[in-house]
Motif scaffolding. Structure first.
Motif, mmCIF file in Angstrom:
data_model
loop_
_atom_site.group_PDB
_atom_site.id
_atom_site.type_symbol
_atom_site.label_atom_id
_atom_site.label_comp_id
_atom_site.label_asym_id
_atom_site.label_seq_id
_atom_site.Cartn_x
_atom_site.Cartn_y
_atom_site.Cartn_z
ATOM 1 N N ARG A 132 0.814 -1.212 0.000
ATOM 2 C CA ARG A 132 0.000 0.000 0.000
ATOM 3 C C ARG A 132 0.854 1.272 0.000
ATOM 4 N NH1 ARG A 132 -5.389 0.418 1.665
ATOM 5 N NH2 ARG A 132 -6.020 2.539 2.134
ATOM 6 N N THR A 133 1.941 1.283 0.741
ATOM 7 C CA THR A 133 2.770 2.488 0.810
ATOM 8 C C THR A 133 3.472 2.764 -0.523
ATOM 9 O OG1 THR A 133 4.614 1.208 1.714
ATOM 10 C CG2 THR A 133 3.149 2.276 3.287
ATOM 11 N N THR A 134 3.837 1.712 -1.235
ATOM 12 C CA THR A 134 4.469 1.909 -2.539
ATOM 13 C C THR A 134 3.480 2.523 -3.521
ATOM 14 O OG1 THR A 134 5.897 0.013 -2.126
ATOM 15 C CG2 THR A 134 5.724 0.775 -4.403
ATOM 16 N N HIS A 135 2.243 2.032 -3.507
ATOM 17 C CA HIS A 135 1.217 2.619 -4.364
ATOM 18 C C HIS A 135 0.970 4.079 -3.991
ATOM 19 C CE1 HIS A 135 -0.103 -0.820 -6.700
ATOM 20 N NE2 HIS A 135 -0.001 -1.571 -5.619
ATOM 21 N N LEU A 136 0.957 4.379 -2.713
ATOM 22 C CA LEU A 136 0.752 5.751 -2.260
ATOM 23 C C LEU A 136 1.889 6.662 -2.717
ATOM 24 C CD1 LEU A 136 -1.018 7.672 -0.613
ATOM 25 C CD2 LEU A 136 0.356 7.075 1.382
ATOM 26 N N LYS A 137 3.109 6.174 -2.659
ATOM 27 C CA LYS A 137 4.255 6.952 -3.124
ATOM 28 C C LYS A 137 4.147 7.246 -4.618
ATOM 29 C CE LYS A 137 7.504 5.106 0.270
ATOM 30 N NZ LYS A 137 8.677 4.233 0.446
ATOM 31 N N ILE A 138 3.716 6.260 -5.395
ATOM 32 C CA ILE A 138 3.570 6.456 -6.836
ATOM 33 C C ILE A 138 2.508 7.503 -7.127
ATOM 34 C CG2 ILE A 138 2.816 5.321 -8.976
ATOM 35 C CD1 ILE A 138 4.167 2.775 -7.872
ATOM 36 N N VAL A 139 1.394 7.453 -6.423
ATOM 37 C CA VAL A 139 0.321 8.419 -6.625
ATOM 38 C C VAL A 139 0.777 9.815 -6.239
ATOM 39 C CG1 VAL A 139 -1.965 9.106 -5.807
ATOM 40 C CG2 VAL A 139 -1.533 6.739 -6.425
ATOM 41 N N VAL A 140 1.489 9.952 -5.137
ATOM 42 C CA VAL A 140 1.964 11.259 -4.694
ATOM 43 C C VAL A 140 2.962 11.840 -5.697
ATOM 44 C CG1 VAL A 140 3.345 12.415 -2.914
ATOM 45 C CG2 VAL A 140 1.507 10.870 -2.252
#
Length: 67
Positions: free
Chosen positions: A10-18
């Motif tokens: 989940r944190t990797t996906h969040l980093k990509i979105v940010v």
């Protein structure tokens, strides 16, 4: 280390979105500032009005047209 987007947490996906959002805001900001600076240089657009003339009939035959 995640080598695939499918196995990312989940944190990797969040980093990509940010990162994508920040890049989008930066690109939009550059575009807006370039557009604002272009209008300050005196390059303005003017509207040209084209009025319709009399209606005509265009044909490829030489016969006269009766209405």
């Amino acid at each position: 280390m995640n080598h695939s987007i499918y196995s990312a947490d989940r944190t990797t996906h969040l980093k990509i979105v940010v990162v994508a959002l920040v890049a989008g805001v930066v690109i939009a900001g550059i575009g807006i500032s370039a557009r604002v600076n272009a209008t300050d240089d005196g390059y303005t657009q003017t509207a040209h009005i084209i009025k319709a003339g009399k209606p005509i009939a265009v044909t490829s035959s030489n016969t006269s047209m009766v209405r």
